[in-house]
Each structure stands twice: as C-alpha cells, then as structure tokens.
Scaffold this motif. Structure first.
Motif, PDB file in Angstrom:
ATOM      1  N   VAL A   1       0.881  -1.169   0.000  1.00 47.55           N
ATOM      2  CA  VAL A   1       0.000   0.000   0.000  1.00 47.55           C
ATOM      3  C   VAL A   1       0.919   1.218   0.000  1.00 47.55           C
ATOM      4  CG1 VAL A   1      -1.815   1.271   1.189  1.00 47.55           C
ATOM      5  CG2 VAL A   1      -1.788  -1.244   1.253  1.00 47.55           C
ATOM      6  N   ALA A   2       0.869   2.002  -1.067  1.00 49.16           N
ATOM      7  CA  ALA A   2       1.760   3.137  -1.256  1.00 49.16           C
ATOM      8  C   ALA A   2       1.027   4.426  -0.931  1.00 49.16           C
ATOM      9  CB  ALA A   2       2.276   3.163  -2.693  1.00 49.16           C
ATOM     10  N   VAL A   3       1.534   5.148   0.073  1.00 45.00           N
ATOM     11  CA  VAL A   3       0.845   6.339   0.560  1.00 45.00           C
ATOM     12  C   VAL A   3       1.712   7.577   0.320  1.00 45.00           C
ATOM     13  CG1 VAL A   3      -0.188   7.467   2.575  1.00 45.00           C
ATOM     14  CG2 VAL A   3      -0.280   4.965   2.346  1.00 45.00           C
ATOM     15  N   ASP A   4       1.090   8.617  -0.229  1.00 45.60           N
ATOM     16  CA  ASP A   4       1.760   9.899  -0.394  1.00 45.60           C
ATOM     17  C   ASP A   4       0.688  10.982  -0.409  1.00 45.60           C
ATOM     18  OD1 ASP A   4       3.792  11.933  -1.184  1.00 45.60           O
ATOM     19  OD2 ASP A   4       4.987  10.142  -1.608  1.00 45.60           O
ATOM     20  N   ARG A   5       1.122  12.252  -0.487  1.00 38.19           N
ATOM     21  CA  ARG A   5       0.144  13.346  -0.498  1.00 38.19           C
ATOM     22  C   ARG A   5      -0.786  13.263  -1.697  1.00 38.19           C
ATOM     23  NH1 ARG A   5       0.289  17.547   2.912  1.00 38.19           N
ATOM     24  NH2 ARG A   5       2.077  17.747   4.318  1.00 38.19           N
ATOM     25  N   GLU A   6      -0.262  12.794  -2.799  1.00 38.24           N
ATOM     26  CA  GLU A   6      -1.063  12.615  -4.002  1.00 38.24           C
ATOM     27  C   GLU A   6      -0.757  11.258  -4.608  1.00 38.24           C
ATOM     28  OE1 GLU A   6      -0.287  15.786  -6.695  1.00 38.24           O
ATOM     29  OE2 GLU A   6      -1.034  17.355  -5.352  1.00 38.24           O
ATOM     30  N   THR A   7      -1.742  10.663  -5.258  1.00 36.43           N
ATOM     31  CA  THR A   7      -1.495   9.412  -5.959  1.00 36.43           C
ATOM     32  C   THR A   7      -0.867   9.725  -7.314  1.00 36.43           C
ATOM     33  OG1 THR A   7      -3.748   9.433  -6.839  1.00 36.43           O
ATOM     34  CG2 THR A   7      -3.359   8.174  -4.815  1.00 36.43           C
ATOM     35  N   PRO A   8      -0.020   8.835  -7.817  1.00 35.80           N
ATOM     36  CA  PRO A   8       0.639   9.098  -9.099  1.00 35.80           C
ATOM     37  C   PRO A   8      -0.331   9.003 -10.266  1.00 35.80           C
ATOM     38  CG  PRO A   8       1.151   6.892  -8.338  1.00 35.80           C
ATOM     39  CD  PRO A   8       0.383   7.545  -7.234  1.00 35.80           C
ATOM     40  N   PRO A   9       0.024   9.591 -11.414  1.00 38.30           N
ATOM     41  CA  PRO A   9      -0.806   9.425 -12.615  1.00 38.30           C
ATOM     42  C   PRO A   9      -0.991   7.953 -12.942  1.00 38.30           C
ATOM     43  CG  PRO A   9       0.890  11.088 -12.979  1.00 38.30           C
ATOM     44  CD  PRO A   9       1.207  10.422 -11.661  1.00 38.30           C
ATOM     45  N   THR A  10      -2.090   7.637 -13.589  1.00 42.34           N
ATOM     46  CA  THR A  10      -2.426   6.239 -13.874  1.00 42.34           C
ATOM     47  C   THR A  10      -1.294   5.515 -14.599  1.00 42.34           C
ATOM     48  OG1 THR A  10      -4.773   6.811 -14.014  1.00 42.34           O
ATOM     49  CG2 THR A  10      -4.089   4.717 -15.007  1.00 42.34           C
ATOM     50  N   ASP A  11      -0.641   6.182 -15.540  1.00 43.65           N
ATOM     51  CA  ASP A  11       0.413   5.534 -16.325  1.00 43.65           C
ATOM     52  C   ASP A  11       1.642   5.185 -15.489  1.00 43.65           C
ATOM     53  OD1 ASP A  11      -1.199   5.777 -18.513  1.00 43.65           O
ATOM     54  OD2 ASP A  11      -0.153   7.495 -19.377  1.00 43.65           O
ATOM     55  N   ASP A  12       1.795   5.828 -14.337  1.00 44.44           N
ATOM     56  CA  ASP A  12       2.962   5.584 -13.489  1.00 44.44           C
ATOM     57  C   ASP A  12       2.687   4.576 -12.379  1.00 44.44           C
ATOM     58  OD1 ASP A  12       4.375   7.433 -14.966  1.00 44.44           O
ATOM     59  OD2 ASP A  12       3.935   9.098 -13.620  1.00 44.44           O
ATOM     60  N   ARG A  13       1.506   4.018 -12.352  1.00 41.60           N
ATOM     61  CA  ARG A  13       1.149   3.092 -11.269  1.00 41.60           C
ATOM     62  C   ARG A  13       1.435   1.643 -11.644  1.00 41.60           C
ATOM     63  NH1 ARG A  13      -4.707   5.313  -9.045  1.00 41.60           N
ATOM     64  NH2 ARG A  13      -4.274   7.537  -9.302  1.00 41.60           N
ATOM     65  N   ARG A  14       1.809   0.878 -10.636  1.00 43.73           N
ATOM     66  CA  ARG A  14       1.940  -0.560 -10.801  1.00 43.73           C
ATOM     67  C   ARG A  14       0.583  -1.198 -10.563  1.00 43.73           C
ATOM     68  NH1 ARG A  14       7.480  -3.092  -9.128  1.00 43.73           N
ATOM     69  NH2 ARG A  14       6.107  -4.898  -8.978  1.00 43.73           N
ATOM     70  N   ASP A  15       0.270  -2.213 -11.347  1.00 45.40           N
ATOM     71  CA  ASP A  15      -1.025  -2.875 -11.199  1.00 45.40           C
ATOM     72  C   ASP A  15      -1.135  -3.640  -9.889  1.00 45.40           C
ATOM     73  OD1 ASP A  15      -1.790  -1.930 -13.682  1.00 45.40           O
ATOM     74  OD2 ASP A  15      -1.151  -3.756 -14.743  1.00 45.40           O
ATOM     75  N   ASP A  16       0.012  -4.028  -9.323  1.00 43.59           N
ATOM     76  CA  ASP A  16      -0.007  -4.852  -8.115  1.00 43.59           C
ATOM     77  C   ASP A  16       0.175  -4.043  -6.836  1.00 43.59           C
ATOM     78  OD1 ASP A  16       2.583  -4.151  -8.714  1.00 43.59           O
ATOM     79  OD2 ASP A  16       3.452  -6.143  -8.401  1.00 43.59           O
ATOM     80  N   VAL A  17       0.040  -2.720  -6.902  1.00 42.18           N
ATOM     81  CA  VAL A  17       0.202  -1.845  -5.742  1.00 42.18           C
ATOM     82  C   VAL A  17      -1.063  -1.021  -5.543  1.00 42.18           C
ATOM     83  CG1 VAL A  17       1.474   0.145  -4.821  1.00 42.18           C
ATOM     84  CG2 VAL A  17       2.713  -1.707  -5.960  1.00 42.18           C
ATOM     85  N   ASP A  18      -1.490  -0.888  -4.303  1.00 42.89           N
ATOM     86  CA  ASP A  18      -2.620  -0.012  -3.962  1.00 42.89           C
ATOM     87  C   ASP A  18      -2.078   1.367  -3.606  1.00 42.89           C
ATOM     88  OD1 ASP A  18      -4.523  -2.027  -4.280  1.00 42.89           O
ATOM     89  OD2 ASP A  18      -4.293  -2.705  -2.216  1.00 42.89           O
TER      90      ASP A  18
END
Length: 296
Positions: free
Chosen positions: A29-46
């Motif tokens: 589970v990856a937490v930050d102030r903002e979620t990354p753009p869709t293209d930069d996300r891993r499918d196996d990470v929340d």
C-alpha cells in the motif's frame, strides 16, 4: 502474504522500496500526499493519498490496509528549503500519527531516521564529535529543526513500541544516492582539501539499494527486535577514496583526539546493523567507477 504500508512512496527511497517489496511478492500500500498518474502506477500496488499530519486520515489509511509492517519514509528531507518550524512540525506530527496508528494496528514499524540527528550536518559552526567512529551511543546534539525532528521521531517510535508492544526500528541513514547520480562523482573529482568546505557527515553516503535491503531485513518477522532499536545504515567507506582521518584533519583543521579510523572507512560504525539485522552494505561508489571505466 505480508502487507506493507509505505509512506513517502513517491520519493526516491520510497519508489525503490515500493518496487522492491512488490517484486518480492508482498502486498504493498503506497501512501503519499497525491497518488501518481495512472500511467505511473503498478497494477499490483494499492495507491492512497493522505495528509499524514492529520491523525484522522492517517488512522483511516492504516486501519483500512491492516498492514503487517509500516515503513515510514515521508518527511521534509532537510531544513534548507522550508521554514524551520514547518520542517519540525511536519516531520514530528507525521511520525507520531503514523507510529501510533501502526502500533494500534499491531504492525511492525520501520522508518527513515538520519545521521543528521548527531548535529554535525547542519550545524552553524564547524565541529566534530568528541570521538570517531560514530555509533548509536554517540550523543545526539542537533541545532537544526531537521536533525531535531529525527531525535524526537526516534523517541516517538520508542513510545509507540512501549505502548503497543510492537517492534520499531529507526534506520539512521546517511546521504542516500541513487544509481546514476553524478553528485558523488562530481564531488570526488573536484575535491581539494585546501579549499573544501567542512563536511558534516565526513563524505559518507549510502546506496538506495542498501537502504532497501535494510528495510527488508527490519520488516522481516524473523528479525528479532525487542521494543525500539536505532541502527546506522551507511556505506563502508567515504566516497572520496581518501584516508578519512587525514582528510578530516586537512579540511577541518583538526581531528578528535580519539579517532580510530582505518584508511577510507566511514566515520559511522554500522556493526550494530550487522548484529541486529544481519545487514551489511553491498554497494560502493567504486562499483560505478568500475562500470563506467573511471579511474581513481
């Protein structure tokens, strides 16, 4: 499968940690102030966005994830680009909120403390510890808000461990460098003891891959940690390729009377990390030199 919640997941260390733990088969589970753009996300990470200085948001995110371990990497990383009060408040409030929420969830706590808590890195005046090498028993004497936030953060981690009965590990990181980062090379190639500015960490650093391996060791349930422990995580040698004690004396004009350093070894003693975590640095600036064909 273990679930690991990682704060500061968009940062340099955070991104490497997300990739490494996800590749190892953990639920991340990856937490930050903002979620990354869709293209930069891993499918196996929340991915989750949260303000970690808000206890309610922090508690909701941790409770929803129900993690086995929490890796807290979110922070303002130095005191030079923000008001000191903001650095201190952000780092301490987020540490309290994350550690208390993690402890309440029964999660193992691992977080990024810093060598800066000893006080040398951002001190107004040029000074060195009374003795070298530095270890976990060396007094912490920060003057700046960043180093002070790390001292307080370690106390908060210890309190969470006591209150909730969970293990907590504070990783005292040196300057974290990423593969391909040219700053160490530039510093080494332009270094002149006669004109060099004193270095608060005596030209120490640590490769991000070694930081990740320390995190992996610290969150491993097989690693026995009783309460809170602080450990130094630093490369074995300085990145100048010079005799450390002689370089300190040349640049600072002095060295501690008690100075037990051999050759270019780091001023930070990481033997506790080896004893507690089974961790040793596996990467050196020399690896890049050999890869690129650079000569010393």
């Amino acid at each position: 499968m273990d679930t690991v919640l990682i704060t500061g997941s968009a940062g340099g260390v955070g991104a490497w940690t997300v990739d490494a733990l996800s590749d190892a088969g953990r639920e991340v589970v990856a937490v930050d102030r903002e979620t990354p753009p869709t293209d930069d996300r891993r499918d196996d990470v929340d991915y989750v966005a949260a303000d970690l200085t808000d206890y309610g948001e922090t508690r909701q995110v941790v409770d929803a994830a129900a993690p086995d371990a929490v890796v807290h990497l979110a922070a303002i990383p130095h005191p030079e680009d923000h008001a000191g009060s903001r650095v201190f408040a952000n780092n301490v409030e987020s540490a309290y909120n994350v550690f208390d929420a993690a402890g309440a969830a029964g999660a193992r706590i691992v977080w990024a403390s810093s060598e800066s808590l000893y006080g040398t890195v951002f001190a107004e005046d040029d000074w060195l510890p009374d003795s070298l090498p530095i270890d976990e028993e060396t007094p912490t004497e920060p003057e700046d808000p960043y180093g002070l936030s790390k001292v307080v953060g370690e106390e908060v981690a210890a309190a969470a461990a006591r209150r909730h009965g969970v293990p907590a590990v504070s990783l005292r990181l040196s300057w974290v460098t990423l593969p391909g980062d040219e700053r160490r090379r530039e510093a080494r190639e332009t270094f002149d003891p006669a004109t060099a500015e004193p270095s608060g960490n005596c030209w120490s650093s640590v490769d991000v891959r070694d930081v990740v391996s320390a995190i992996e060791a610290a969150i491993d349930p097989e690693t026995e940690v009783d309460g809170h422990e602080a450990v130094l995580i630093v490369s074995a040698e300085n990145f100048l390729g010079r005799d450390t004690a002689a370089t300190i004396e040349a640049v600072h004009g002095d060295r501690p009377a008690d100075c037990d350093l051999d050759g270019d070894e780091s001023v930070f003693d990481c033997s506790k990390a080896k004893r507690l975590l089974g961790w040793e640095p596996a990467h050196s600036w020399r690896d890049e030199v050999e890869t690129d064909g650079e000569s010393d």
